[in-house]
Design a protein around this motif. Structure first.
Motif, PDB file in Angstrom:
ATOM      1  N   ARG A  83       0.855  -1.190   0.000  1.00 19.33           N
ATOM      2  CA  ARG A  83       0.000   0.000   0.000  1.00 19.33           C
ATOM      3  C   ARG A  83       0.886   1.233   0.000  1.00 19.33           C
ATOM      4  O   ARG A  83       1.927   1.246   0.653  1.00 19.33           O
ATOM      5  CB  ARG A  83      -0.888   0.044   1.250  1.00 19.33           C
ATOM      6  CG  ARG A  83      -1.879  -1.087   1.342  1.00 19.33           C
ATOM      7  CD  ARG A  83      -2.798  -0.968   2.557  1.00 19.33           C
ATOM      8  NE  ARG A  83      -2.068  -1.314   3.776  1.00 19.33           N
ATOM      9  CZ  ARG A  83      -2.216  -0.693   4.945  1.00 19.33           C
ATOM     10  NH1 ARG A  83      -3.038   0.321   5.061  1.00 19.33           N
ATOM     11  NH2 ARG A  83      -1.532  -1.080   6.003  1.00 19.33           N
ATOM     12  N   TYR A 142       0.999   5.805  -0.157  1.00 21.22           N
ATOM     13  CA  TYR A 142       0.314   7.030   0.224  1.00 21.22           C
ATOM     14  C   TYR A 142       1.051   8.202  -0.406  1.00 21.22           C
ATOM     15  O   TYR A 142       2.282   8.228  -0.413  1.00 21.22           O
ATOM     16  CB  TYR A 142       0.296   7.179   1.752  1.00 21.22           C
ATOM     17  CG  TYR A 142      -0.308   8.466   2.217  1.00 21.22           C
ATOM     18  CD1 TYR A 142      -1.689   8.638   2.251  1.00 21.22           C
ATOM     19  CD2 TYR A 142       0.495   9.528   2.618  1.00 21.22           C
ATOM     20  CE1 TYR A 142      -2.254   9.838   2.672  1.00 21.22           C
ATOM     21  CE2 TYR A 142      -0.051  10.728   3.046  1.00 21.22           C
ATOM     22  CZ  TYR A 142      -1.429  10.875   3.075  1.00 21.22           C
ATOM     23  OH  TYR A 142      -1.987  12.061   3.482  1.00 21.22           O
ATOM     24  N   GLN A 173      -4.157   6.611   8.077  1.00 25.17           N
ATOM     25  CA  GLN A 173      -4.032   5.447   7.205  1.00 25.17           C
ATOM     26  C   GLN A 173      -4.064   4.116   7.967  1.00 25.17           C
ATOM     27  O   GLN A 173      -3.975   3.050   7.355  1.00 25.17           O
ATOM     28  CB  GLN A 173      -2.756   5.542   6.364  1.00 25.17           C
ATOM     29  CG  GLN A 173      -2.705   6.762   5.465  1.00 25.17           C
ATOM     30  CD  GLN A 173      -3.871   6.803   4.491  1.00 25.17           C
ATOM     31  OE1 GLN A 173      -4.175   5.814   3.819  1.00 25.17           O
ATOM     32  NE2 GLN A 173      -4.540   7.943   4.407  1.00 25.17           N
ATOM     33  N   ASP A 202       2.722  -5.596   8.046  1.00 29.60           N
ATOM     34  CA  ASP A 202       1.455  -4.884   7.890  1.00 29.60           C
ATOM     35  C   ASP A 202       0.563  -5.278   9.053  1.00 29.60           C
ATOM     36  O   ASP A 202      -0.058  -6.329   9.052  1.00 29.60           O
ATOM     37  CB  ASP A 202       0.786  -5.229   6.555  1.00 29.60           C
ATOM     38  CG  ASP A 202      -0.382  -4.314   6.233  1.00 29.60           C
ATOM     39  OD1 ASP A 202      -0.587  -3.314   6.961  1.00 29.60           O
ATOM     40  OD2 ASP A 202      -1.090  -4.590   5.259  1.00 29.60           O
TER      41      ASP A 202
END
Length: 136
Positions: free
Chosen positions: A28, A30, A45, A81
């Motif tokens: 992921r 950003y 987030q 994660d």
């Protein structure tokens, strides 16, 4: 253990050949916006403060002062994660956070290697991983 051996052999071969080993792919990302700082990004987030720093090692400095608008940073990598996370508020302690999350103090420390053993470096707005242990 086999994966570790393969990674170690790959790393040794890569270093010997002058090729730099790459980290696992980013899962992921950003894009940094005006007014962003690491703890703000972590809260918005759903990423622990430690995780954000770890997956951007060598990109974002320790004080998180080198972000720029438009910069793409990683939020999670394979094997790093954590979910769920919790934002530390004034008067929180590691013990109170662990109890509220239903995990042990030891698990909280294991999930957040940035915390010292007595948790004296906990601060408001820090985001902690409160992931429970894997059960079979």
């Amino acid at each position: 253990m086999l994966a570790f051996v393969k990674l170690t052999i790959f790393t040794v071969l890569a270093l010997a050949s002058g090729v730099v080993a790459q980290p696992p792919p980013c899962l992921r990302t950003y894009e940094v916006k005006a007014g962003d700082f690491c703890d703000k990004i972590s809260v918005e987030q759903g990423v622990s403060t430690y995780q954000l720093a770890a997956v951007n090692a060598g990109i974002v400095n320790a004080l998180c002062t080198n972000l720029w608008v438009g910069q793409i940073i990683c939020l999670a990598r394979e094997g790093l994660d954590c979910s769920p996370v919790i934002k530390v508020v004034m008067l929180d302690t590691c013990e109170s956070i662990a109890t509220a999350a239903g995990i042990t103090f030891e698990r909280l420390l294991a999930n957040n290697p940035n915390l010292n053993a007595d948790c004296s470096n906990l601060y408001p707005d820090e985001v902690l991983c409160v992931e429970p242990p894997v059960t079979s």
